[in-house]
Scaffold this motif. Structure first.
Motif, short mmCIF file in Angstrom:
data_model
loop_
_atom_site.label_atom_id
_atom_site.label_comp_id
_atom_site.label_asym_id
_atom_site.label_seq_id
_atom_site.Cartn_x
_atom_site.Cartn_y
_atom_site.Cartn_z
N ARG A 206 -50.81 -40.09 55.18
CA ARG A 206 -50.40 -39.65 53.85
C ARG A 206 -50.24 -40.24 52.60
O ARG A 206 -50.65 -39.54 51.45
N TYR A 207 -50.34 -40.98 52.42
CA TYR A 207 -50.38 -42.69 51.08
C TYR A 207 -50.62 -44.12 51.25
O TYR A 207 -50.38 -44.07 52.69
N VAL A 208 -51.44 -44.25 50.50
CA VAL A 208 -51.63 -46.15 50.55
C VAL A 208 -51.87 -45.80 48.92
O VAL A 208 -52.46 -45.69 48.23
N ASN A 209 -51.53 -47.26 48.44
CA ASN A 209 -51.66 -48.43 47.07
C ASN A 209 -52.09 -49.82 46.83
O ASN A 209 -51.03 -50.06 48.17
N TRP A 210 -53.64 -49.42 46.97
CA TRP A 210 -54.29 -51.01 46.89
C TRP A 210 -53.96 -51.36 45.64
O TRP A 210 -54.19 -51.25 44.55
N ARG A 211 -53.20 -53.07 45.73
CA ARG A 211 -53.37 -53.59 44.66
C ARG A 211 -54.25 -54.47 44.63
O ARG A 211 -55.19 -55.25 46.27
#
Length: 305
Positions: A206-211
């Motif tokens: 569904r979703y992933v946020n990478w820093r």
């Protein structure tokens, strides 16, 4: 002028300062037209053309003597040529309407040197965002699998992006591993560039946020020009988020990229970054689509009998 603006005088006289990036090409255009006007009177179109051409020679010259790298020169040429044309027109007007063009030119020579001594070499900068999306004829599970394991990236799969065409090393792989603190993506690029992307939030399929996380050796010396170095003083990648939304016939994959530019001419650097990174985002999304659809496409069966 470029030798003076080398950043070695206690942080003063940096090449990325307004006093160099704007006033130096203005001055180069003015000097070129002043020399030309000493012999033959020319028209306004000639003034603009000479000012622009002189700055193209100027930027290419910095590359030839090792003051700048190819990426910086390609990025700077449009800006320098435009400002140089303005400088040429300004000097043409001075030569026509003022009685002492040489003395006026001397004043403009001193202007970048005077302002460079007092200008802040560390502008605050700004954060910009690029958003792109694409429809993929594959289910979220397959698209997610591609996001988590990208290996053996061929140059022809991503070479349509202008960031790579102008010399930024191409990506080679991005493999994800799960840790107690979250997902970690190991990214490798050409010329020995490597860094990590840490998940700050993620939901499978569904979703992933990478820093982004860069170590001291993430960008080897010479892999990128110092002025466009990722994680450097003037430019940095902050976050990249992918969102997968089920749609009729497949998955909508959206990508959001946040980046920082910190220059005295963000009015030029920020839109240029949006254009380059926007094109790069579109290229990467198209790459994920091709791979996901190729994996999802049913294998052809020979006809019976």
């Amino acid at each position: 002028m470029r030798t003076v603006f080398n950043g070695r005088l206690d942080g003063r006289y940096e090449a990325m300062m307004f006093s160099f990036m704007v006033l130096a090409p203005l001055l180069v255009g003015m000097v070129a037209v002043y020399v030309a006007e000493r012999h033959v009177r020319h028209g306004w179109g000639h003034h603009a053309g000479v000012g622009a051409l002189a700055n193209i020679i100027f930027t290419v010259g910095t590359l030839a003597i090792g003051q700048e790298g190819l990426i910086c020169v390609i990025i700077a040429v449009p800006m320098f040529a435009t400002i140089g044309a303005v400088g040429g027109l300004l000097m043409g007007a001075i030569c026509r309407y003022l009685k002492r063009p040489r003395q006026t030119l001397y004043g403009f020579v001193l202007l970048p040197l005077a302002l460079g001594a007092i200008e802040n070499p560390n502008p605050e900068g700004r954060v910009e965002r690029v958003e792109r999306r694409i429809l993929i004829a594959a289910p979220p599970a397959e698209v997610w699998r591609q996001l988590m394991t990208v290996d053996a990236i061929r140059a022809d799969e991503v070479d349509s992006a202008w960031t790579y065409r102008i010399g930024v090393p191409k990506p080679l792989a991005g493999v994800v591993r799960e840790t107690p603190t979250g997902l970690v993506r190991e990214v490798t690029m050409g010329k020995g560039i490597h860094f990590q992307q840490m998940s700050t939030d993620w939901q499978p399929q569904r979703y992933v946020n990478w820093r982004y996380h860069f170590d001291a050796d993430s960008v080897p010396a010479g892999a990128l020009d110092d002025h466009v170095r990722i994680g450097g003083k003037y430019f940095d990648l902050l976050d990249t988020a992918y969102t997968l939304t089920p749609r009729a016939g497949g998955t909508e994959l959206s990508m959001t990229l946040d980046y920082r530019v910190s220059t005295a001419f963000d009015w030029y650097a920020a839109p240029l970054g949006r254009w380059l990174l926007g094109g790069q985002s579109e290229t990467l999304l198209a790459f994920y689509r091709r791979r996901a659809e190729a994996r999802h496409r049913p294998a052809a069966h020979p006809p019976a009998g």
